[in-house]
Design a protein around this motif. Structure first.
Motif, PDB file in Angstrom:
ATOM      1  N   LEU A  19       0.822  -1.205   0.000  1.00  0.00           N
ATOM      2  CA  LEU A  19       0.000   0.000   0.000  1.00  0.00           C
ATOM      3  C   LEU A  19       0.859   1.260   0.000  1.00  0.00           C
ATOM      4  CD1 LEU A  19      -2.781  -1.076   2.541  1.00  0.00           C
ATOM      5  CD2 LEU A  19      -3.106  -0.625   0.101  1.00  0.00           C
ATOM      6  N   ARG A  20       1.936   1.241   0.785  1.00  0.00           N
ATOM      7  CA  ARG A  20       2.820   2.421   0.829  1.00  0.00           C
ATOM      8  C   ARG A  20       3.492   2.637  -0.525  1.00  0.00           C
ATOM      9  NH1 ARG A  20       8.112   2.942   1.537  1.00  0.00           N
ATOM     10  NH2 ARG A  20       8.375   0.794   2.294  1.00  0.00           N
ATOM     11  N   SER A  22       2.405   1.751  -3.436  1.00  0.00           N
ATOM     12  CA  SER A  22       1.441   2.222  -4.436  1.00  0.00           C
ATOM     13  C   SER A  22       1.200   3.722  -4.320  1.00  0.00           C
ATOM     14  CB  SER A  22       0.111   1.474  -4.283  1.00  0.00           C
ATOM     15  OG  SER A  22      -0.534   1.825  -3.070  1.00  0.00           O
ATOM     16  N   LYS A  23       1.439   4.272  -3.124  1.00  0.00           N
ATOM     17  CA  LYS A  23       1.268   5.706  -2.897  1.00  0.00           C
ATOM     18  C   LYS A  23       2.562   6.470  -3.178  1.00  0.00           C
ATOM     19  CE  LYS A  23      -1.575   8.938  -1.315  1.00  0.00           C
ATOM     20  NZ  LYS A  23      -2.864   9.254  -1.967  1.00  0.00           N
ATOM     21  N   LEU A  25       5.313   6.597  -1.279  1.00  0.00           N
ATOM     22  CA  LEU A  25       5.842   7.245  -0.075  1.00  0.00           C
ATOM     23  C   LEU A  25       7.068   6.523   0.461  1.00  0.00           C
ATOM     24  CD1 LEU A  25       2.474   7.835   1.830  1.00  0.00           C
ATOM     25  CD2 LEU A  25       3.861   9.592   0.711  1.00  0.00           C
ATOM     26  N   ALA A  30       5.799   8.369   5.280  1.00  0.00           N
ATOM     27  CA  ALA A  30       4.623   7.680   5.820  1.00  0.00           C
ATOM     28  C   ALA A  30       4.519   7.890   7.323  1.00  0.00           C
ATOM     29  CB  ALA A  30       4.707   6.186   5.496  1.00  0.00           C
ATOM     30  N   GLU A  45       6.382  -3.148   8.767  1.00  0.00           N
ATOM     31  CA  GLU A  45       6.481  -3.799   7.456  1.00  0.00           C
ATOM     32  C   GLU A  45       7.397  -5.026   7.472  1.00  0.00           C
ATOM     33  OE1 GLU A  45       7.505  -1.087   4.358  1.00  0.00           O
ATOM     34  OE2 GLU A  45       5.806   0.253   4.752  1.00  0.00           O
ATOM     35  N   LEU A  59      -2.360   4.547   8.874  1.00  0.00           N
ATOM     36  CA  LEU A  59      -1.493   4.365   7.704  1.00  0.00           C
ATOM     37  C   LEU A  59      -2.317   4.018   6.469  1.00  0.00           C
ATOM     38  CD1 LEU A  59       1.496   2.388   9.286  1.00  0.00           C
ATOM     39  CD2 LEU A  59       1.623   4.664   8.241  1.00  0.00           C
ATOM     40  N   CYS A  60      -3.258   3.104   6.652  1.00  0.00           N
ATOM     41  CA  CYS A  60      -4.094   2.697   5.515  1.00  0.00           C
ATOM     42  C   CYS A  60      -4.873   3.878   4.941  1.00  0.00           C
ATOM     43  CB  CYS A  60      -5.060   1.591   5.944  1.00  0.00           C
ATOM     44  SG  CYS A  60      -4.278  -0.008   6.222  1.00  0.00           S
ATOM     45  N   GLU A  62      -3.979   7.047   5.057  1.00  0.00           N
ATOM     46  CA  GLU A  62      -3.035   7.911   4.356  1.00  0.00           C
ATOM     47  C   GLU A  62      -2.580   7.301   3.038  1.00  0.00           C
ATOM     48  OE1 GLU A  62      -2.406  10.899   5.007  1.00  0.00           O
ATOM     49  OE2 GLU A  62      -3.203  11.085   7.045  1.00  0.00           O
ATOM     50  N   TYR A  63      -2.572   5.998   2.972  1.00  0.00           N
ATOM     51  CA  TYR A  63      -2.150   5.309   1.741  1.00  0.00           C
ATOM     52  C   TYR A  63      -3.255   5.281   0.697  1.00  0.00           C
ATOM     53  CZ  TYR A  63       1.786   3.427   4.484  1.00  0.00           C
ATOM     54  OH  TYR A  63       2.918   3.290   5.259  1.00  0.00           O
ATOM     55  N   ARG A  70      -8.592  -1.606   3.996  1.00  0.00           N
ATOM     56  CA  ARG A  70      -8.265  -1.110   5.334  1.00  0.00           C
ATOM     57  C   ARG A  70      -8.820  -2.044   6.407  1.00  0.00           C
ATOM     58  NH1 ARG A  70     -11.187   1.864   8.659  1.00  0.00           N
ATOM     59  NH2 ARG A  70     -12.677   2.404   7.017  1.00  0.00           N
TER      60      ARG A  70
END
Length: 281
Positions: A19-20, A22-23, A25, A30, A45, A59-60, A62-63, A70
């Motif tokens: 997820l991170r 894909s964003k 970051l 993050a 992670e 986090l989810c 923000e991602y 989520r």
């Protein structure tokens, strides 16, 4: 041995990384978004240590995860703390067995190759008791009963509404070795035949006529996670157990299982052979 992260914890780490990424970051970016350190995001992670589901939820968000994503990730964070049924037996279960039970409880499939005895998930109580009595280190009756109780409890995963997919390849010696007595062995063969009629169990017998094969060194189990990256190979030795999860290790055992599956008799022929062996008893 060092206890590795359980399947839930490993899956949580993999999903957070995905997820991170894909964003787009970094770990530091993050962490800044939710008020935690870069080290904390990295720890979440890499499956190192406990997690707080509130941080995971933040986090989810923000991602940009979907609500379904989520909720799934937060559920993993909460479930990672749950103790299994075997925690009440903790004092009598070796550390390696504790990890096996955890992985098995979370597995969606299990691929077994057995060259000596019937896999624990398919053993009858009488067969399992006979194995414990044959231990080179004499056990008290109460110890034997407890070990057998644990094995029988393990088998309950096959009765779940959505059980793991069990595929077992048995060397012919497994069905011919008389454990306990002829009557015990007949009952055990009946159990295997019944299992082979189950929609979520596949049993194949590798006949002696096939000669040398790709797993001549011993038995093993591939415990399957929800995705291939979460798979673990379990190898039980007389002096201890190994849990293998490196890509090259997993690939070697997956390939070995594929070769064994191709060499073994199909389900119908395997059941026919078990019927013949039972009559010979």
């Amino acid at each position: 041995m060092t206890v590795r992260a359980t399947t839930r914890r490993r899956q949580l780490g993999a999903m957070l990384r995905k997820l991170r990424a894909s964003k787009g970051l970094t770990l530091e970016e993050a962490g800044r978004l939710v008020g935690v350190s870069k080290a904390t995001v990295s720890r979440y992670e890499t499956q190192a240590g406990p997690t707080k589901w509130i941080v995971v939820d933040a986090l989810c968000r923000e991602y940009g995860a979907t609500d379904a994503e989520r909720e799934a990730v937060v559920r993993l964070a909460k479930d990672a703390k749950q103790q299994g049924w075997w925690s009440s037996f903790a004092d009598s279960i070796p550390e390696s067995m504790n990890l096996l039970l955890t992985l098995e409880d979370e597995a969606v499939r299990e691929n077994h190759f057995s060259c000596v005895y019937v896999p624990g998930l398919l053993q009858t109580r009488a067969y399992s008791t006979a194995l414990q009595k044959a231990n080179e280190v004499p056990l008290e009756p109460a110890e034997i009963e407890q070990l057998v109780d644990i094995r029988m409890k393990r088998q309950e995963i096959l009765n779940r509404p959505v059980p793991p997919r069990l595929w077992a390849i048995l060397d012919e010696s497994v069905i011919r070795r008389v454990v306990g007595s002829a009557e015990v062995m007949k009952e055990q063969l009946d159990r295997l035949l019944e299992a082979n009629d189950s929609p979520h169990v596949t049993l194949q017998v590798l006949p002696f006529s096939k000669g040398a094969h790709s797993a001549a060194l011993g038995s093993f189990v591939i415990l399957g996670g929800t995705e291939p990256a979460l798979d673990v190979v379990y190898v039980d030795f007389h002096t201890g157990s190994l849990f293998l999860e490196k890509d090259e290790e997993l690939e070697r055992y997956r390939l070995a299982f594929e070769y064994l599956r191709a060499q073994a008799l199909d389900m119908e022929a395997s059941s026919a052979l078990m019927h013949r062996v039972r009559k010979e008893l």
